[in-house]
Write an enzyme that holds these catalytic residues in place. Structure first.
Site, PDB file in Angstrom:
ATOM      1  N   HIS A 128     -49.579 -23.312  31.644  1.00 13.80           N
ATOM      2  CA  HIS A 128     -50.061 -23.970  32.772  1.00 13.80           C
ATOM      3  C   HIS A 128     -49.070 -24.169  34.036  1.00 13.80           C
ATOM      4  O   HIS A 128     -49.126 -24.205  35.061  1.00 13.80           O
ATOM      5  CB  HIS A 128     -50.684 -25.134  32.542  1.00 13.80           C
ATOM      6  CG  HIS A 128     -49.662 -26.249  32.180  1.00 13.80           C
ATOM      7  ND1 HIS A 128     -49.235 -26.576  30.908  1.00 13.80           N
ATOM      8  CD2 HIS A 128     -49.041 -27.078  32.904  1.00 13.80           C
ATOM      9  CE1 HIS A 128     -48.631 -27.676  31.116  1.00 13.80           C
ATOM     10  NE2 HIS A 128     -48.339 -27.990  32.375  1.00 13.80           N
ATOM     11  N   ASP A 169     -50.899 -22.769  25.401  1.00 16.86           N
ATOM     12  CA  ASP A 169     -50.279 -23.053  26.539  1.00 16.86           C
ATOM     13  C   ASP A 169     -49.008 -22.579  26.379  1.00 16.86           C
ATOM     14  O   ASP A 169     -47.982 -23.483  26.780  1.00 16.86           O
ATOM     15  CB  ASP A 169     -50.479 -24.930  26.540  1.00 16.86           C
ATOM     16  CG  ASP A 169     -50.218 -24.954  28.060  1.00 16.86           C
ATOM     17  OD1 ASP A 169     -50.254 -24.180  29.035  1.00 16.86           O
ATOM     18  OD2 ASP A 169     -50.013 -26.205  28.320  1.00 16.86           O
ATOM     19  N   SER A 247     -42.975 -30.011  32.074  1.00 13.32           N
ATOM     20  CA  SER A 247     -43.575 -29.142  31.316  1.00 13.32           C
ATOM     21  C   SER A 247     -42.976 -27.902  31.047  1.00 13.32           C
ATOM     22  O   SER A 247     -42.635 -27.262  32.094  1.00 13.32           O
ATOM     23  CB  SER A 247     -44.939 -28.801  32.009  1.00 13.32           C
ATOM     24  OG  SER A 247     -45.959 -30.025  31.977  1.00 13.32           O
TER      25      SER A 247
END
Length: 304
Positions: A128, A169, A247
């Site tokens: 992402h 992810d 992230s």
């Protein structure tokens, strides 16, 4: 125990008597008790702790702090700052093809973190974080990374996407760094993790590079949604702060070994702030997935 530390005033030492005005025989019991020499001798017989003894009481705390400082210093050179860029069109370029020009003229679409996978320039991050680049059909999306080599030299270069797996992810970037040697992160295992175990997240929350946050493993075997809507099972839950920009960065154990990829946090919509309930993809899952992304560009499941 040093009396001064307890707020007790030091013992008063009487002024030496004037021997010419009040001569006292040396055999006098009173003279022996109150003469300065005798008083000092009695004090020396019961020495008080000196300041040199204080650090001994602080050793466990200092050792713990030194361990965390060393952990950060050893691990942070492997952590990467990732910028997603939307290229500006050069008005002087008749073909109107987007060009990577000065950063002032490039729109930053988002930021994230990653870590050096190997000495060949592969960087692991979340899908992402680079999804705009992965799904770009216009050629206007780019990605630049900020990292350091083993000598501490800062490097800011464009990276290309090698492969990605939305189901877990995960994504892999590659940067060409001829003449520079990178420091890959040290791998641990997520197999034997325990709730209550210390852990540390390193990343770039809100653009603040190389930020360290500390916490514990709060839960194991959690289930979180992936970008493609399917569930990622076996996630690690931690209260180490993971905010927007963290992230893709590493979650490491007390030895500085990566045990997960920081991925998600429960947060109030739009704030990007950590709620204390944060999640990482287990490193054992990452180790099984990334080699396929490097070699084939897609996960194993999509090749059959």
């Amino acid at each position: 125990m040093a009396l001064g530390l307890l707020g007790i005033p030091p013992l008063p030492i009487p002024a030496p008597p004037n021997s010419s005005e009040n001569p006292l025989p040396f055999t006098s019991r009173r003279a022996i008790l109150f003469s300065p020499t005798a008083l000092m001798a009695s004090l020396l017989a019961f020495p008080l702790p000196t300041h040199a003894a204080l650090p001994h009481l602080q050793d466990p705390l200092l050792q713990e702090e030194d361990r965390i400082v060393s952990l950060f210093q050893e691990t942070s050179p492997s952590v990467v700052y990732i910028k997603d860029l939307e290229l500006a069109k050069n008005p002087q370029n008749r073909s109107e093809e987007p060009m990577l020009i000065e950063d002032d003229n490039v729109k930053v679409k988002g930021t994230g973190s990653g870590f050096v996978w190997d000495k060949f320039g592969h960087i692991v991050t979340n899908y992402h974080v680079v999804s705009a680049l992965a799904t770009d059909n216009s050629g206007s999306q780019r990605c630049k990374v900020n990292l350091v080599d083993v000598k501490g030299n800062g490097i800011y270069k464009e990276a290309n996407i090698v492969g990605f797996d939305p189901e877990y992810d995960l994504a892999v970037l590659k940067v060409e760094l001829e003449g520079h040697e990178l420091k890959p992160i040290v791998f641990g295992t997520s197999r034997n993790l325990r709730v209550g175990q210390s852990c540390y997240a390193i990343g770039n929350p809100f653009g603040y590079e190389k930020t360290l946050t500390a916490g514990v493993i709060s839960g194991l075997g959690r289930e979180i949604p992936s970008p493609n809507g399917r569930a990622i099972r076996g996630a690690i839950q931690t209260d180490a702060a993971i905010s927007a920009g963290n992230s893709g960065g590493p979650l490491v154990d007390s030895y500085g070994h990566v045990i997960g990829v920081n991925t998600a946090t429960f947060t109030r919509k739009g704030t990007g702030m950590s709620s204390g309930v944060n999640f990482a993809i287990p490193i054992d899952t990452v180790v099984r997935t990334v080699p396929y992304l490097i070699v084939y560009g897609t996960p194993y499941s999509e090749r059959f």
